[in-house]
Design a protein around this motif. Structure first.
Motif, short mmCIF file in Angstrom:
data_model
loop_
_atom_site.label_atom_id
_atom_site.label_comp_id
_atom_site.label_asym_id
_atom_site.label_seq_id
_atom_site.Cartn_x
_atom_site.Cartn_y
_atom_site.Cartn_z
N MET A 137 -23.11 8.54 -27.17
CA MET A 137 -22.55 9.33 -26.05
C MET A 137 -23.33 9.09 -24.77
O MET A 137 -22.84 9.31 -23.67
CB MET A 137 -22.61 10.83 -26.36
N PHE A 138 -24.60 8.65 -24.88
CA PHE A 138 -25.50 8.61 -23.71
C PHE A 138 -25.46 7.28 -22.95
O PHE A 138 -25.82 7.24 -21.77
CB PHE A 138 -26.93 8.90 -24.16
N ASP A 139 -25.02 6.22 -23.63
CA ASP A 139 -25.11 4.90 -22.99
C ASP A 139 -24.59 4.90 -21.55
O ASP A 139 -25.33 4.56 -20.62
CB ASP A 139 -24.41 3.84 -23.84
N PRO A 140 -23.34 5.31 -21.31
CA PRO A 140 -22.84 5.23 -19.93
C PRO A 140 -23.70 6.03 -18.94
O PRO A 140 -24.00 5.56 -17.85
CB PRO A 140 -21.43 5.80 -20.01
N THR A 182 -30.61 13.04 -31.03
CA THR A 182 -29.19 13.44 -31.12
C THR A 182 -28.56 12.81 -32.35
O THR A 182 -29.10 11.87 -32.92
CB THR A 182 -28.44 12.95 -29.87
N LEU A 183 -27.41 13.36 -32.76
CA LEU A 183 -26.63 12.74 -33.85
C LEU A 183 -25.61 11.75 -33.26
O LEU A 183 -24.94 11.04 -33.98
CB LEU A 183 -25.91 13.83 -34.65
N HIS A 218 -35.67 6.96 -24.11
CA HIS A 218 -35.47 6.44 -25.46
C HIS A 218 -34.50 7.35 -26.22
O HIS A 218 -34.63 8.58 -26.14
CB HIS A 218 -36.80 6.39 -26.21
N LEU A 219 -33.56 6.75 -26.94
CA LEU A 219 -32.61 7.50 -27.75
C LEU A 219 -33.00 7.39 -29.22
O LEU A 219 -33.38 6.31 -29.68
CB LEU A 219 -31.20 6.92 -27.57
N THR A 220 -32.93 8.51 -29.94
CA THR A 220 -33.23 8.50 -31.38
C THR A 220 -32.14 9.25 -32.13
O THR A 220 -31.75 10.34 -31.69
CB THR A 220 -34.59 9.17 -31.64
#
Ligand code: 4FV
Length: 250
Positions: free
Chosen positions: A14-17, A9-10, A36-38
């Protein structure tokens, strides 16, 4: 082996919560899933960290460029031995529903790619994506929320993710029907009573009432689902091969 989910994602922030709370947060804590976030922008090669460009042929808006997305997906694929199924979130995709969620939950590894701008250069779909998934026939400004919906819906089906796996089985859509009405205390609220059958203690009558309610709701609210349900109920199910006829009749 816990399922691995990579999200490209850019806007990783936004995903943490979503990834740290409730069922998904607990499932990650419990090791039932590895997420995993990239940031796709980390795979740009120019000083301006450019990820989008103007559409060939003109027209409004910008398009996600090939190079950063290809490099991000290939870079992430290399971070684990098993190959991840690459899913593009886009309105052109297969509509997300419970059967698709159940399919995705069977996979070892998912790589979810969230787009922005007007969408992806089509060569990303042609040669990088294993599938496209749509959250529904509406346009969002990004694929992040659809990606979150996929994560939430898939993770809760994973072994060890939810406390009561039974609660999963009974849910809407798992039988192809909308869920029956639910009630809890108090028995009477502002003059509204709980149906007597539910406090009768007669579980045979309660189950029958719930199936009837689920069928009624589905028939009136979702004729599309009802058609599917009737069709499936008429066709003999594998588990009925013992010849004693289908389960409950519609
Ligand atoms: C969408 C959907 C969606 C379209 C252009 C993001 C936006 C922008 N994704 N289901 N509906 N995506 O609207 O999945 O890139």
């Amino acid at each position: 082996m816990a399922m691995r989910i990579d999200i490209l994602t850019l806007f990783p922030e936004m995903f943490d919560p979503v990834l740290s709370t409730s069922i998904v947060g607990r499932a990650a804590q419990a090791g039932a899933v590895e997420i995993h976030l990239t940031n796709i922008r980390d795979f740009t090669r120019d000083n301006y960290r450019k990820v989008d460009d103007a559409p060939f042929g003109g027209g409004p808006g910008m398009v996600m460029m090939c190079q950063p997305v290809f490099d991000a997906v290939e870079g992430v694929q290399a971070q684990a031995p098993e190959r991840g199924t690459v899913v593009l979130l886009s309105p052109q995709g297969r509509r997300l529903d419970q059967p698709l969620v159940e399919e995705l939950a069977e996979l070892e590894r998912l790589i979810l790619v969230a787009g922005r701008y007007e969408g992806f250069d089509d060569r990303i779909r042609q040669s990088l994506a294993d599938m496209e998934v749509s959250l529904g026939d509406f346009v969002l400004s990004g694929g992040e929320i659809p990606a979150m919906a996929v994560v939430e819906a898939v993770v809760r089906l994973l072994p060890g993710a939810v406390g009561e796996p039974d609660s999963i089985k009974e849910e809407s859509f798992s039988m192809g029907l909308l869920e029956y009405p639910q009630y809890t205390r108090p028995r009477e609220f502002r003059g509204m009573e709980v149906p007597d059958v539910l406090v009768s203690g007669d579980h045979g009558r309660i189950d029958a009432w719930r199936i009837e309610q689920a069928q009624q709701r589905t028939r009136s609210r979702r004729p599309d689902l009802w058609q599917e349900y009737v069709k499936n109920s008429q066709s003999p199910r594998p588990e009925d091969a013992d010849g004693d006829g289908p389960g409950e009749t519609p």
